[in-house]
Design a protein around this motif. Structure first.
Motif, PDB file in Angstrom:
ATOM      1  N   LEU A  87      64.281  11.654 -21.803  1.00  0.00           N
ATOM      2  CA  LEU A  87      64.751  10.367 -22.315  1.00  0.00           C
ATOM      3  C   LEU A  87      64.613  10.311 -23.834  1.00  0.00           C
ATOM      4  O   LEU A  87      65.487   9.785 -24.528  1.00  0.00           O
ATOM      5  CB  LEU A  87      63.947   9.221 -21.671  1.00  0.00           C
ATOM      6  N   ARG A 115      66.632  -3.194 -24.745  1.00  0.00           N
ATOM      7  CA  ARG A 115      66.568  -2.433 -23.497  1.00  0.00           C
ATOM      8  C   ARG A 115      65.152  -2.248 -22.974  1.00  0.00           C
ATOM      9  O   ARG A 115      64.924  -2.282 -21.770  1.00  0.00           O
ATOM     10  CB  ARG A 115      67.214  -1.054 -23.711  1.00  0.00           C
ATOM     11  N   TYR A 116      64.217  -2.014 -23.879  1.00  0.00           N
ATOM     12  CA  TYR A 116      62.872  -1.640 -23.441  1.00  0.00           C
ATOM     13  C   TYR A 116      61.803  -2.658 -23.845  1.00  0.00           C
ATOM     14  O   TYR A 116      60.635  -2.468 -23.513  1.00  0.00           O
ATOM     15  CB  TYR A 116      62.506  -0.256 -24.003  1.00  0.00           C
TER      16      TYR A 116
ATOM     17  N   ARG B 128      73.684   7.580 -20.163  1.00  0.00           N
ATOM     18  CA  ARG B 128      73.954   6.473 -21.083  1.00  0.00           C
ATOM     19  C   ARG B 128      73.830   5.105 -20.410  1.00  0.00           C
ATOM     20  O   ARG B 128      73.282   4.164 -20.974  1.00  0.00           O
ATOM     21  CB  ARG B 128      75.379   6.612 -21.677  1.00  0.00           C
ATOM     22  N   GLY B 130      72.045   4.551 -17.831  1.00  0.00           N
ATOM     23  CA  GLY B 130      70.609   4.414 -17.593  1.00  0.00           C
ATOM     24  C   GLY B 130      69.899   3.826 -18.805  1.00  0.00           C
ATOM     25  O   GLY B 130      69.065   2.937 -18.679  1.00  0.00           O
ATOM     26  N   ILE B 131      70.252   4.308 -19.989  1.00  0.00           N
ATOM     27  CA  ILE B 131      69.650   3.782 -21.223  1.00  0.00           C
ATOM     28  C   ILE B 131      69.990   2.299 -21.375  1.00  0.00           C
ATOM     29  O   ILE B 131      69.134   1.482 -21.700  1.00  0.00           O
ATOM     30  CB  ILE B 131      70.129   4.589 -22.452  1.00  0.00           C
ATOM     31  N   ASP B 132      71.260   1.937 -21.074  1.00  0.00           N
ATOM     32  CA  ASP B 132      71.651   0.534 -21.206  1.00  0.00           C
ATOM     33  C   ASP B 132      70.881  -0.358 -20.235  1.00  0.00           C
ATOM     34  O   ASP B 132      70.644  -1.527 -20.517  1.00  0.00           O
ATOM     35  CB  ASP B 132      73.162   0.376 -20.976  1.00  0.00           C
ATOM     36  N   GLY B 134      67.844   0.237 -19.532  1.00  0.00           N
ATOM     37  CA  GLY B 134      66.440   0.379 -19.908  1.00  0.00           C
ATOM     38  C   GLY B 134      65.649   1.242 -18.931  1.00  0.00           C
ATOM     39  O   GLY B 134      64.450   1.073 -18.777  1.00  0.00           O
ATOM     40  N   VAL B 135      66.325   2.194 -18.291  1.00  0.00           N
ATOM     41  CA  VAL B 135      65.649   3.057 -17.318  1.00  0.00           C
ATOM     42  C   VAL B 135      64.770   4.059 -18.064  1.00  0.00           C
ATOM     43  O   VAL B 135      65.216   4.691 -19.014  1.00  0.00           O
ATOM     44  CB  VAL B 135      66.692   3.806 -16.459  1.00  0.00           C
TER      45      VAL B 135
END
Lengths: 185, 176
Positions: A87, A115-116, B128, B130-132, B134-135
């Motif tokens: 990641l 997102r995080y 991508r 997944g990133i959106d 927040g994985v």
């Protein structure tokens, strides 16, 4: 003598209380320790050189400056800049592309927190939920010092006979053992 | 005054104990998602088994659905998968898979061996989407409502307890 030792102990205690604040500033684990999180079975690793497309050293430096202050959520305690997790590799690429598109570091940090959450930032923003985090390291030593000053002042006003007698001063020093157990407590 | 001298350090002590006690039960891997109660991110991904068919966020509006992030390389998914297969039998809601940073062939084989509980699996090779979402720790699961808003996120494997105790009641609320 007794007072001096007590004040020293109080000062040390105040210092100890403020230690966590210093620890919070500790630098993250260097990149040379990827094995630290290799036990996590769900994490995919990639050789760090595989995606380091350092065609543009200036861009790379800007990318590292930004990701050096972002937490890698897979292997927490590392930064995205020096994590080998899959990641982190993806997010470094994401930051590269965003910089190439001309986006500012603030926009990139916004992209990450959207997102995080704030957890990804190694420098947490100052807001209501983080106020304790920011102010406790200042407020706690101030309280400790204030308590210290109050105790010293109060003791300075006390008459001599309110203290326990000191054998070293009252008696003939040569005739006495250096410290009798129980008298200093 | 004398009593206060004992009570203040005692109060400080128990405050510290309280913080430490709470800390025992905090999992640093469970980061609260900022995406809860926010619109799900836009996406357009091909289906795992039908590369010619694309599913978009807009296609799924109007129903409460589950997005389960998985991958054939993910160890924890192997533990979670039987519970999702079981849950899918209830037909409580449409379940979509997000095959995260995977390859088609091992992924399809993985589903063939373990059962396919998904109405469709979205294939996210680059990660991508997944990133959106927040994985950061597969498996992850999202519940998305009729308006396309994320209502629930589970980081790590779903358990029968979470499915029965949290997901189903939430579903009744969102459909009610």
């Amino acid at each position: 003598m007794v007072d001096a030792r007590r004040f020293l102990a109080a000062a040390l205690l105040a210092l100890a209380v403020s230690m966590p604040a210093l620890a919070a500033d500790a630098t993250p684990v260097p990149a040379s320790a990827p094995s630290a999180s290799a036990t996590d079975a769900t994490v995919k690793f990639e050789a760090p050189t595989a995606t380091l497309t350092a065609a543009d050293p200036a861009l790379e430096a800007r990318m590292l400056a930004i990701t050096g202050e972002l937490r890698c959520l897979v292997c927490q305690n590392q930064t995205i800049a020096d994590s080998h997790a899959d990641l982190a590799v993806d997010l470094r690429q994401q930051v590269r592309e965003m910089l190439q598109r001309g986006q500012t570091p603030d926009q990139i940090r916004r992209y990450m927190t959207d997102r995080y959450g704030d957890f990804i930032l190694y420098r947490p923003p100052l807001k209501a939920t983080t106020a304790v985090l920011w102010f406790a390291p200042v407020v706690l030593p101030v309280i400790a010092l204030a308590a210290l000053v109050i105790v010293i002042r109060r003791r300075a006003r006390m008459a001599d006979d309110e203290f326990e007698p000191e054998p070293m001063l009252d008696d003939d020093a040569a005739a006495q053992p250096l410290a009798r157990p129980g008298t200093l407590a | 005054m004398k009593v206060l001298k004992f009570l203040i350090p005692l109060a400080i002590f128990f405050t510290l104990v309280g913080f430490l006690f709470k800390g025992l039960y905090l999992d640093p891997r469970e980061v609260p998602s900022p995406l809860i109660d926010k619109p799900a991110p836009e996406f357009a991904l091909t289906q795992l088994d039908k590369p010619e068919q694309t599913i978009r966020r807009a296609d799924l509006l109007g129903k409460v659905w589950m997005l389960n992030v998985w991958a054939s390389w993910c160890e924890a998914c192997r533990e979670e998968h039987p519970h999702i297969v079981e849950f899918a039998r209830l037909k409580a809601l449409p379940i979509y898979g997000l095959d995260y940073k995977d390859q088609r062939e091992p992924a399809e084989q993985w589903l063939a061996e373990r059962g396919n509980p998904y109405d469709a699996s979205l294939f996210d090779a680059s990660g991508r989407v997944g990133i959106d979402f927040g994985v950061y720790g597969v498996p992850e699961t999202f519940i998305i409502d009729k308006q396309g808003v994320i209502r629930f996120k589970q980081i790590g494997a779903l358990t029968p307890e979470v499915l029965a105790g949290t997901v189903l009641p939430l579903l009744r609320k969102l459909n009610g």
